[in-house]
Design a protein around this motif. Structure first.
Motif, PDB file in Angstrom:
ATOM      1  N   ARG A  64       0.812  -1.228   0.000  1.00 24.97           N
ATOM      2  CA  ARG A  64       0.000   0.000   0.000  1.00 24.97           C
ATOM      3  C   ARG A  64       0.843   1.274   0.000  1.00 24.97           C
ATOM      4  O   ARG A  64       0.329   2.345  -0.299  1.00 24.97           O
ATOM      5  CB  ARG A  64      -0.959  -0.002   1.214  1.00 24.97           C
ATOM      6  CG  ARG A  64      -2.048  -1.061   1.088  1.00 24.97           C
ATOM      7  CD  ARG A  64      -3.182  -0.812   2.080  1.00 24.97           C
ATOM      8  NE  ARG A  64      -2.773  -1.067   3.459  1.00 24.97           N
ATOM      9  CZ  ARG A  64      -2.755  -2.271   4.015  1.00 24.97           C
ATOM     10  NH1 ARG A  64      -3.122  -3.323   3.334  1.00 24.97           N
ATOM     11  NH2 ARG A  64      -2.369  -2.419   5.265  1.00 24.97           N
ATOM     12  N   ILE A  65       2.104   1.157   0.401  1.00 26.05           N
ATOM     13  CA  ILE A  65       2.934   2.374   0.427  1.00 26.05           C
ATOM     14  C   ILE A  65       4.112   2.293  -0.548  1.00 26.05           C
ATOM     15  O   ILE A  65       5.023   3.121  -0.498  1.00 26.05           O
ATOM     16  CB  ILE A  65       3.471   2.696   1.838  1.00 26.05           C
ATOM     17  CG1 ILE A  65       4.204   1.490   2.447  1.00 26.05           C
ATOM     18  CG2 ILE A  65       2.378   3.239   2.738  1.00 26.05           C
ATOM     19  CD1 ILE A  65       5.198   1.880   3.519  1.00 26.05           C
ATOM     20  N   GLY A 109       4.350  15.970   3.348  1.00 23.66           N
ATOM     21  CA  GLY A 109       3.152  15.228   2.932  1.00 23.66           C
ATOM     22  C   GLY A 109       3.165  13.762   3.340  1.00 23.66           C
ATOM     23  O   GLY A 109       2.229  13.024   3.016  1.00 23.66           O
ATOM     24  N   ILE A 110       4.191  13.318   4.049  1.00 19.71           N
ATOM     25  CA  ILE A 110       4.240  11.905   4.482  1.00 19.71           C
ATOM     26  C   ILE A 110       4.369  11.869   6.009  1.00 19.71           C
ATOM     27  O   ILE A 110       5.331  12.385   6.576  1.00 19.71           O
ATOM     28  CB  ILE A 110       5.395  11.141   3.818  1.00 19.71           C
ATOM     29  CG1 ILE A 110       5.291  11.261   2.296  1.00 19.71           C
ATOM     30  CG2 ILE A 110       5.387   9.677   4.257  1.00 19.71           C
ATOM     31  CD1 ILE A 110       6.335  10.502   1.527  1.00 19.71           C
ATOM     32  N   ARG A 115       1.345   7.364   6.415  1.00 24.44           N
ATOM     33  CA  ARG A 115       0.220   7.917   5.657  1.00 24.44           C
ATOM     34  C   ARG A 115       0.747   8.955   4.668  1.00 24.44           C
ATOM     35  O   ARG A 115       1.531   9.824   5.039  1.00 24.44           O
ATOM     36  CB  ARG A 115      -0.739   8.589   6.638  1.00 24.44           C
ATOM     37  CG  ARG A 115      -1.969   9.170   6.019  1.00 24.44           C
ATOM     38  CD  ARG A 115      -2.700  10.041   7.024  1.00 24.44           C
ATOM     39  NE  ARG A 115      -3.453   9.278   8.001  1.00 24.44           N
ATOM     40  CZ  ARG A 115      -3.980   9.801   9.103  1.00 24.44           C
ATOM     41  NH1 ARG A 115      -3.800  11.086   9.391  1.00 24.44           N
ATOM     42  NH2 ARG A 115      -4.678   9.049   9.931  1.00 24.44           N
ATOM     43  N   GLY A 116       0.310   8.808   3.419  1.00 21.87           N
ATOM     44  CA  GLY A 116       0.667   9.815   2.413  1.00 21.87           C
ATOM     45  C   GLY A 116      -0.603  10.440   1.862  1.00 21.87           C
ATOM     46  O   GLY A 116      -1.669  10.335   2.475  1.00 21.87           O
ATOM     47  N   ALA A 117      -0.502  11.051   0.697  1.00 25.20           N
ATOM     48  CA  ALA A 117      -1.679  11.680   0.103  1.00 25.20           C
ATOM     49  C   ALA A 117      -2.617  10.605  -0.448  1.00 25.20           C
ATOM     50  O   ALA A 117      -2.273   9.424  -0.477  1.00 25.20           O
ATOM     51  CB  ALA A 117      -1.225  12.594  -1.028  1.00 25.20           C
ATOM     52  N   SER A 118      -3.792  11.012  -0.869  1.00 28.90           N
ATOM     53  CA  SER A 118      -4.814  10.180  -1.513  1.00 28.90           C
ATOM     54  C   SER A 118      -4.995   8.812  -0.869  1.00 28.90           C
ATOM     55  O   SER A 118      -4.852   7.773  -1.515  1.00 28.90           O
ATOM     56  CB  SER A 118      -4.572  10.034  -3.022  1.00 28.90           C
ATOM     57  OG  SER A 118      -3.265  10.238  -3.394  1.00 28.90           O
ATOM     58  N   GLU A 131      -2.195   4.596   2.995  1.00 29.08           N
ATOM     59  CA  GLU A 131      -1.877   4.407   4.414  1.00 29.08           C
ATOM     60  C   GLU A 131      -1.629   2.935   4.684  1.00 29.08           C
ATOM     61  O   GLU A 131      -2.231   2.067   4.069  1.00 29.08           O
ATOM     62  CB  GLU A 131      -3.029   4.910   5.298  1.00 29.08           C
ATOM     63  CG  GLU A 131      -2.681   4.780   6.768  1.00 29.08           C
ATOM     64  CD  GLU A 131      -3.636   5.532   7.707  1.00 29.08           C
ATOM     65  OE1 GLU A 131      -4.324   6.480   7.249  1.00 29.08           O
ATOM     66  OE2 GLU A 131      -3.690   5.157   8.887  1.00 29.08           O
ATOM     67  N   THR A 132      -0.708   2.669   5.593  1.00 28.54           N
ATOM     68  CA  THR A 132      -0.498   1.288   5.998  1.00 28.54           C
ATOM     69  C   THR A 132      -0.069   1.248   7.452  1.00 28.54           C
ATOM     70  O   THR A 132       0.333   2.261   8.031  1.00 28.54           O
ATOM     71  CB  THR A 132       0.563   0.607   5.106  1.00 28.54           C
ATOM     72  OG1 THR A 132       0.380  -0.807   5.140  1.00 28.54           O
ATOM     73  CG2 THR A 132       1.992   0.927   5.556  1.00 28.54           C
ATOM     74  N   THR A 133      -0.170   0.056   8.039  1.00 24.27           N
ATOM     75  CA  THR A 133       0.310  -0.151   9.407  1.00 24.27           C
ATOM     76  C   THR A 133       1.079  -1.452   9.423  1.00 24.27           C
ATOM     77  O   THR A 133       0.652  -2.446   8.830  1.00 24.27           O
ATOM     78  CB  THR A 133      -0.883  -0.228  10.391  1.00 24.27           C
ATOM     79  OG1 THR A 133      -1.562   1.029  10.352  1.00 24.27           O
ATOM     80  CG2 THR A 133      -0.408  -0.486  11.812  1.00 24.27           C
TER      81      THR A 133
END
Ligand SMILES: C[S@@+](CC[C@H](N)C(=O)[O-])C[C@H]1O[C@@H](n2cnc3c(N)ncnc32)[C@H](O)[C@@H]1O
Length: 234
Positions: A7-8, A159-160, A178-181, A184-186
């Protein structure tokens, strides 16, 4: 299986843009070995592409297809080839035997139990030629770092954002990025004390040649980072 890095993958490079201190160190190790080099947790090729640019063959293993896609693009842009393989730290899909295996930027913190860590080190040992070396870095957080960051969203790069939730009893870090649009991940990381990494290496057939406290090869005398150079011992 999906990886939290999928996701990132597209923001990994801007997220890690200021991490440059380790590149020259791993490049020196690769040159010294003569190659080929296996990089476990190769990610987007931050280390692998500069090594390949030296004309050294690199086999890169990662469980995230998204990260490998970005790595392939980065290698193509640099005009080099990296042999990329989807696979796990515990069971890398590598039949070749090599003089150097590297696992940069704390990727072993993705392993959560000593059973997994032993398994991973034994898998590396099986890839190494006699006297071949495993080089990796890990960290264990200091109290100041935990106090300064615990459970707060901090803007790491423009932005990050990232949030670190530390559990000092379980010795785990739950890291969200978390970034734009909606990107996001964990992910969950687990740390050990340096003495524990040393024991695990010795138990699994390695002799530690050096434990540095930084990539300038300053010996470790305390602090968050450890950089390990371990030789296959038998
Ligand atoms: C912090 S990144 C490091 C990437 C790269 N080595 C660098 O230095 O920029 C960790 C990498 O390890 C990969 N990874 C995490 N757990 C893994 C596993 N069990 N098997 C293979 N790769 C894994 C992630 O997908 C990610 O690309």
């Amino acid at each position: 299986m999906a990886s939290p890095y999928d996701r990132i993958a597209e923001i990994y490079d801007p997220w890690s843009v200021s991490v440059t201190e380790d590149v020259g160190f791993y490049l020196d190790e690769a040159r010294r070995s003569g190659g080929p080099v296996v990089e476990l947790g190769v990610g987007t090729g931050r280390i692998a592409v500069p090594i390949a640019a030296e004309g050294i063959r690199v086999i890169g293993v990662d469980s995230s297809r998204g990260m490998l896609d970005v790595c392939a693009r980065r290698a193509a842009l640099a005009g080099v080839e990296v042999d990329l393989r989807v696979g796990d730290l515990l069971d890398p899909p590598v039949r070749e035997r090599v003089p150097l295996v590297i696992c940069p930027f704390r990727s072993y913190l993705h392993l959560h139990t000593n059973e997994e860590r032993r398994h991973a080190f034994r898998a590396v040992r099986a890839l190494l030629i006699p006297n071949g070396r495993l080089v990796f870095d890990v960290f264990a957080p200091g109290a100041d770092d935990i106090d300064a960051t615990h459970d707060r969203w901090l803007e790491r790069e423009p932005g990050i954002w990232e949030r670190a939730v530390w559990d000092t009893d379980a010795r785990t870090l739950t890291l969200s990025v978390r970034g734009a649009s909606q990107t996001e991940t964990t992910m969950s990381l687990a740390w050990l004390d340096p003495e524990e990494w040393l024991s695990l290496l010795e138990e699994t057939g390695f002799e530690v040649e050096a434990c540095y406290g930084w990539f300038d090869r300053t010996p470790f005398t305390g602090g968050e980072d450890t950089v390990w150079v371990a030789r296959r011992s038998r």
